[in-house]
Write a protein that holds these residues in place. Structure first.
Motif, PDB file in Angstrom:
ATOM      1  N   LYS A 127     -11.371  14.953  -3.516  1.00 28.77           N
ATOM      2  CA  LYS A 127     -10.051  15.259  -4.079  1.00 28.77           C
ATOM      3  C   LYS A 127      -8.956  14.524  -3.303  1.00 28.77           C
ATOM      4  N   SER A 128      -9.073  14.500  -1.980  1.00 35.63           N
ATOM      5  CA  SER A 128      -8.088  13.788  -1.157  1.00 35.63           C
ATOM      6  C   SER A 128      -8.131  12.280  -1.416  1.00 35.63           C
ATOM      7  N   LEU A 129      -9.337  11.741  -1.538  1.00 37.03           N
ATOM      8  CA  LEU A 129      -9.489  10.317  -1.832  1.00 37.03           C
ATOM      9  C   LEU A 129      -8.862   9.983  -3.183  1.00 37.03           C
ATOM     10  N   TYR A 130      -9.114  10.829  -4.174  1.00 38.72           N
ATOM     11  CA  TYR A 130      -8.537  10.632  -5.503  1.00 38.72           C
ATOM     12  C   TYR A 130      -7.011  10.661  -5.423  1.00 38.72           C
ATOM     13  N   SER A 131      -6.468  11.655  -4.731  1.00 44.24           N
ATOM     14  CA  SER A 131      -5.002  11.776  -4.613  1.00 44.24           C
ATOM     15  C   SER A 131      -4.387  10.554  -3.943  1.00 44.24           C
ATOM     16  N   ALA A 132      -5.090  10.020  -2.968  1.00 43.53           N
ATOM     17  CA  ALA A 132      -4.555   8.892  -2.202  1.00 43.53           C
ATOM     18  C   ALA A 132      -4.661   7.557  -2.933  1.00 43.53           C
ATOM     19  N   LYS A 135      -2.977   3.670  -7.683  1.00 50.08           N
ATOM     20  CA  LYS A 135      -3.220   2.233  -7.523  1.00 50.08           C
ATOM     21  C   LYS A 135      -4.360   1.779  -8.438  1.00 50.08           C
ATOM     22  N   LEU A 136      -5.450   2.547  -8.446  1.00 48.15           N
ATOM     23  CA  LEU A 136      -6.603   2.156  -9.256  1.00 48.15           C
ATOM     24  C   LEU A 136      -6.304   2.263 -10.749  1.00 48.15           C
ATOM     25  N   PHE A 137      -5.488   3.247 -11.137  1.00 47.21           N
ATOM     26  CA  PHE A 137      -5.095   3.344 -12.538  1.00 47.21           C
ATOM     27  C   PHE A 137      -4.282   2.109 -12.935  1.00 47.21           C
ATOM     28  N   ILE A 156     -10.031   0.316   0.608  1.00 50.24           N
ATOM     29  CA  ILE A 156      -9.257   0.091  -0.616  1.00 50.24           C
ATOM     30  C   ILE A 156      -9.762  -1.135  -1.357  1.00 50.24           C
ATOM     31  N   THR A 157     -10.241  -2.130  -0.642  1.00 51.79           N
ATOM     32  CA  THR A 157     -10.789  -3.327  -1.271  1.00 51.79           C
ATOM     33  C   THR A 157     -12.039  -2.960  -2.063  1.00 51.79           C
ATOM     34  N   TRP A 158     -12.888  -2.122  -1.477  1.00 51.44           N
ATOM     35  CA  TRP A 158     -14.108  -1.669  -2.152  1.00 51.44           C
ATOM     36  C   TRP A 158     -13.756  -0.867  -3.399  1.00 51.44           C
ATOM     37  N   MET A 186       0.845  -1.169   0.000  1.00 50.79           N
ATOM     38  CA  MET A 186       0.000   0.000   0.000  1.00 50.79           C
ATOM     39  C   MET A 186       0.890   1.231   0.000  1.00 50.79           C
ATOM     40  N   SER A 187       0.484   2.277  -0.700  1.00 46.11           N
ATOM     41  CA  SER A 187       1.335   3.450  -0.803  1.00 46.11           C
ATOM     42  C   SER A 187       1.353   4.224   0.494  1.00 46.11           C
ATOM     43  N   GLN A 188       2.394   5.022   0.640  1.00 46.75           N
ATOM     44  CA  GLN A 188       2.546   5.828   1.837  1.00 46.75           C
ATOM     45  C   GLN A 188       1.388   6.815   1.955  1.00 46.75           C
ATOM     46  N   THR A 189       0.912   7.357   0.848  1.00 41.87           N
ATOM     47  CA  THR A 189      -0.202   8.293   0.857  1.00 41.87           C
ATOM     48  C   THR A 189      -1.428   7.661   1.488  1.00 41.87           C
ATOM     49  N   MET A 190      -1.725   6.410   1.115  1.00 37.88           N
ATOM     50  CA  MET A 190      -2.900   5.741   1.664  1.00 37.88           C
ATOM     51  C   MET A 190      -2.729   5.469   3.148  1.00 37.88           C
ATOM     52  N   ASP A 191      -1.495   5.230   3.614  1.00 32.77           N
ATOM     53  CA  ASP A 191      -1.261   4.992   5.026  1.00 32.77           C
ATOM     54  C   ASP A 191      -1.539   6.232   5.856  1.00 32.77           C
ATOM     55  N   LEU A 192      -1.307   7.416   5.293  1.00 31.79           N
ATOM     56  CA  LEU A 192      -1.463   8.664   6.020  1.00 31.79           C
ATOM     57  C   LEU A 192      -2.908   9.155   6.057  1.00 31.79           C
ATOM     58  N   VAL A 193      -3.773   8.572   5.271  1.00 33.21           N
ATOM     59  CA  VAL A 193      -5.143   9.034   5.144  1.00 33.21           C
ATOM     60  C   VAL A 193      -6.091   7.916   5.571  1.00 33.21           C
ATOM     61  N   ASP A 194      -7.136   8.269   6.314  1.00 39.45           N
ATOM     62  CA  ASP A 194      -8.146   7.283   6.669  1.00 39.45           C
ATOM     63  C   ASP A 194      -9.186   7.256   5.553  1.00 39.45           C
ATOM     64  N   LEU A 195      -9.103   6.246   4.725  1.00 34.79           N
ATOM     65  CA  LEU A 195      -9.982   6.156   3.565  1.00 34.79           C
ATOM     66  C   LEU A 195     -11.448   6.005   3.966  1.00 34.79           C
ATOM     67  N   SER A 196     -11.706   5.341   5.089  1.00 41.03           N
ATOM     68  CA  SER A 196     -13.092   5.204   5.559  1.00 41.03           C
ATOM     69  C   SER A 196     -13.692   6.566   5.851  1.00 41.03           C
ATOM     70  N   ASP A 197     -12.919   7.406   6.541  1.00 38.75           N
ATOM     71  CA  ASP A 197     -13.399   8.757   6.845  1.00 38.75           C
ATOM     72  C   ASP A 197     -13.649   9.534   5.558  1.00 38.75           C
ATOM     73  N   LEU A 198     -12.718   9.425   4.614  1.00 39.99           N
ATOM     74  CA  LEU A 198     -12.884  10.141   3.353  1.00 39.99           C
ATOM     75  C   LEU A 198     -14.134   9.670   2.612  1.00 39.99           C
ATOM     76  N   LEU A 199     -14.357   8.351   2.574  1.00 39.96           N
ATOM     77  CA  LEU A 199     -15.547   7.843   1.897  1.00 39.96           C
ATOM     78  C   LEU A 199     -16.816   8.348   2.574  1.00 39.96           C
ATOM     79  N   GLY A 200     -16.787   8.435   3.899  1.00 40.54           N
ATOM     80  CA  GLY A 200     -17.939   8.980   4.615  1.00 40.54           C
ATOM     81  C   GLY A 200     -18.209  10.426   4.235  1.00 40.54           C
ATOM     82  N   LEU A 201     -17.159  11.198   4.117  1.00 38.38           N
ATOM     83  CA  LEU A 201     -17.309  12.598   3.709  1.00 38.38           C
ATOM     84  C   LEU A 201     -17.754  12.709   2.255  1.00 38.38           C
ATOM     85  N   VAL A 202     -17.219  11.850   1.395  1.00 37.31           N
ATOM     86  CA  VAL A 202     -17.616  11.844  -0.014  1.00 37.31           C
ATOM     87  C   VAL A 202     -19.102  11.480  -0.127  1.00 37.31           C
TER      88      VAL A 202
END
Length: 184
Positions: free
Chosen positions: A26-31, A35-37, A76-78, A1-17
């Protein structure tokens, strides 16, 4: 997993999205976009098509973030599942059902564990050996269904067999693969 993803709580970001927060998006996209590309590119083998699939993926994320269930999977699995399914849908729209095409090695790479980006060499040899135990048509049907996302109807057209026959081939093929993998 990338360092960017480690620094960000993706669950929180998805909740905000889910609440239509553009900064969180934008933060979710950056993080996660690199990987998805990579996943869409591995499936589609074309940078332009992979970029389109990535864009479609993030549209789906924006529209469906509220459906993410933390209890069912990691964020990230989702996201990976969304990207993979979008890429496969794109591939299916662009390619007619066929029984030839990519070799089994290419197909194995497309179903590689997205977390590691490739099939473990030990598992690759086992899976390859188990696939070789299936007859040619059954093997191609299993690979096209589970690696390329073909439906039973598409496989029926490609083989000239009824959908029920294809369903039986797939079921028996998967049972044989499971039995073989369990033996190994």
């Amino acid at each position: 997993m990338s360092q960017t993803m480690d620094l960000v709580d993706l669950s929180d970001l998805l909740g905000l999205v889910a609440g239509q927060d553009k900064r969180a998006f934008k933060s979710l996209y950056s993080a996660t976009s690199a990987k998805l590309f990579g996943i869409t590119l591995r499936i589609l083998k074309d940078r332009d098509l992979a970029s389109e699939a990535l864009q479609e993926t993030y549209i789906k994320v924006w529209q469906n973030a509220s459906r993410y269930d933390e209890g069912k999977s990691r964020p990230i699995t989702w996201l990976v599942a969304l990207a993979r399914n979008t890429a496969i849908d794109s591939l299916r729209r662009r390619e007619p059902a066929r029984m030839g095409g990519d070799n089994d090695e290419d197909a194995l790479e497309r179903v590689a564990d997205p977390q590691f980006g490739r099939v473990d060499p030990a598992h690759r040899q086992t899976l390859k050996g188990c696939l070789e135990e299936l007859d040619e048509v059954q093997r191609r049907c299993v690979i096209l269904a589970y690696c390329e996302g073909y439906s039973r109807a598409e496989l029926g057209k490609a083989t000239g067999k009824p959908e029920a026959t294809v369903k039986t081939w797939l079921r028996r093929g998967l049972l044989r693969l499971k039995s073989c993998m369990d033996r190994e």
